[in-house]
Write a protein that holds these residues in place. Sequence first.
Motif, PDB file in Angstrom:
ATOM      1  N   THR A  71       0.846  -1.188   0.000  1.00 54.60           N
ATOM      2  CA  THR A  71       0.000   0.000   0.000  1.00 54.60           C
ATOM      3  C   THR A  71       0.884   1.241   0.000  1.00 54.60           C
ATOM      4  OG1 THR A  71      -0.073   0.192   2.403  1.00 54.60           O
ATOM      5  CG2 THR A  71      -1.715  -1.262   1.364  1.00 54.60           C
ATOM      6  N   GLN A  72       0.260   2.400  -0.228  1.00 57.89           N
ATOM      7  CA  GLN A  72       1.016   3.655  -0.192  1.00 57.89           C
ATOM      8  C   GLN A  72       1.765   3.798   1.128  1.00 57.89           C
ATOM      9  OE1 GLN A  72       1.265   6.362  -2.464  1.00 57.89           O
ATOM     10  NE2 GLN A  72       0.314   5.075  -4.012  1.00 57.89           N
ATOM     11  N   THR A  76       5.824   3.709   1.599  1.00 59.86           N
ATOM     12  CA  THR A  76       6.457   4.897   2.157  1.00 59.86           C
ATOM     13  C   THR A  76       7.261   4.548   3.409  1.00 59.86           C
ATOM     14  OG1 THR A  76       4.647   6.288   1.335  1.00 59.86           O
ATOM     15  CG2 THR A  76       6.028   7.215   3.073  1.00 59.86           C
ATOM     16  N   THR A 102       6.490   7.808  -4.909  1.00 60.91           N
ATOM     17  CA  THR A 102       6.554   7.622  -3.452  1.00 60.91           C
ATOM     18  C   THR A 102       7.981   7.743  -2.938  1.00 60.91           C
ATOM     19  OG1 THR A 102       4.611   6.193  -3.535  1.00 60.91           O
ATOM     20  CG2 THR A 102       5.993   6.020  -1.587  1.00 60.91           C
ATOM     21  N   PRO A 133      -2.049  10.280  -5.888  1.00 59.25           N
ATOM     22  CA  PRO A 133      -0.953  10.144  -4.919  1.00 59.25           C
ATOM     23  C   PRO A 133       0.248  11.003  -5.292  1.00 59.25           C
ATOM     24  CG  PRO A 133      -1.857   7.992  -5.482  1.00 59.25           C
ATOM     25  CD  PRO A 133      -2.494   8.972  -6.415  1.00 59.25           C
ATOM     26  N   ASN A 137       2.639  13.664  -3.147  1.00 61.35           N
ATOM     27  CA  ASN A 137       4.104  13.526  -3.132  1.00 61.35           C
ATOM     28  C   ASN A 137       4.781  14.837  -3.520  1.00 61.35           C
ATOM     29  OD1 ASN A 137       3.690  10.819  -2.527  1.00 61.35           O
ATOM     30  ND2 ASN A 137       4.050  10.114  -4.618  1.00 61.35           N
TER      31      ASN A 137
END
Length: 361
Positions: A71-72, A76, A102, A133, A137
């Motif tokens: 997942t994000q 991260t 990311t 997303p 970022n």
Amino acid sequence: MRITLVAGARPNFMKIAPIIEAIKKKQDKGFQISFRLVHTGQHYDKNLSDTFFEELKIPHPDINLNIKSGTQAQQTAGIMIAFEDELNKHPCDLVLVVGDVTSTMACTIVAKKAGIKVAHVEAGIRSGDMQMPEEINRIVTDSLTDYFFTTSCYANENLQHQGIDKTQIFFVGNVMIDTLKKHESRFSPPEFWYNFKLKPQHYFVVTLHRPSNVDEGKQLKNLITNIVKFSNNLPIIFPVHPRTRTMLTDLNLNFDNLYFTSPLGYLQFNYLVKHAFAVLTDSGGITEETTVMNIPCITLRENTERPETCKLGTNRLVGTDSDLLEKAFNDLFSKNWPHGQIPELWDGKTAERIINHLIEL
């Protein structure tokens, strides 16, 4: 000066390659500048990572953090933990990040918390779409960056509206175009060029990977079905991003002129783009390359962080509106597509300007 260069995903590699070349030229002239190349492993498909190091003659990374999918938040966190360890073991004077993936954001946060200055290549671009997303970022990265290297006047304006001091902003051009211009003579047809009996300017290229386009089956099916419907039966070549492949498996999209292929390396993919009748994409980077190669480009998004490709280049936004898509196809077939201009400083010398600024700083 010790610089840590961060690459995490396909577009990053095209941006890092000319920067490394520019550093090496300065080293040859006796400048005290060195680099360490960190690959976060965010893209792990061979055709999206290792191939680029081979094709673009980039030295293999000093370390691969091997973060891979998640997942994000998982990606991260994984990148931040691994990159913190990397910087502890290999201190540097500057971390240079590129783009808006990311890895860009995560490594910027880690560097700043470690008291290390950050340079952001391709700073200041904005779509205004907080559902992306990448937009998050960009905003986070640019809120922490020390040196902003920009591609256009629009990016400069965005940063100034954010309150960034003009002395921190350097309009240098588009480093992606450095790579394009250097390797254009080496573009080569993929093997399927002959199997599919493709002819220059008689096929379309499609790429899709944005969540808004590929994460919901009905939306993806409608989009592809409309592209086929308006294509006048010209071949449609669709190199499938790993993110998109899973969804396509369940959709049973079988059209005689639609060809799904595996992801392609840089040289083969851009051969396809250079000789296409037009490109349909939701990728920002491809809109830059089509602008420079003067190939009509239809962007399947509601917004773009690269407005210069629409105002000066060959790009047109249609989103997911089937009427706008049909009109775009009609304009293509009636030869009513405008000839674009190449934006200022997209001249193949951007990386050289970046390194010159860093040495002066």
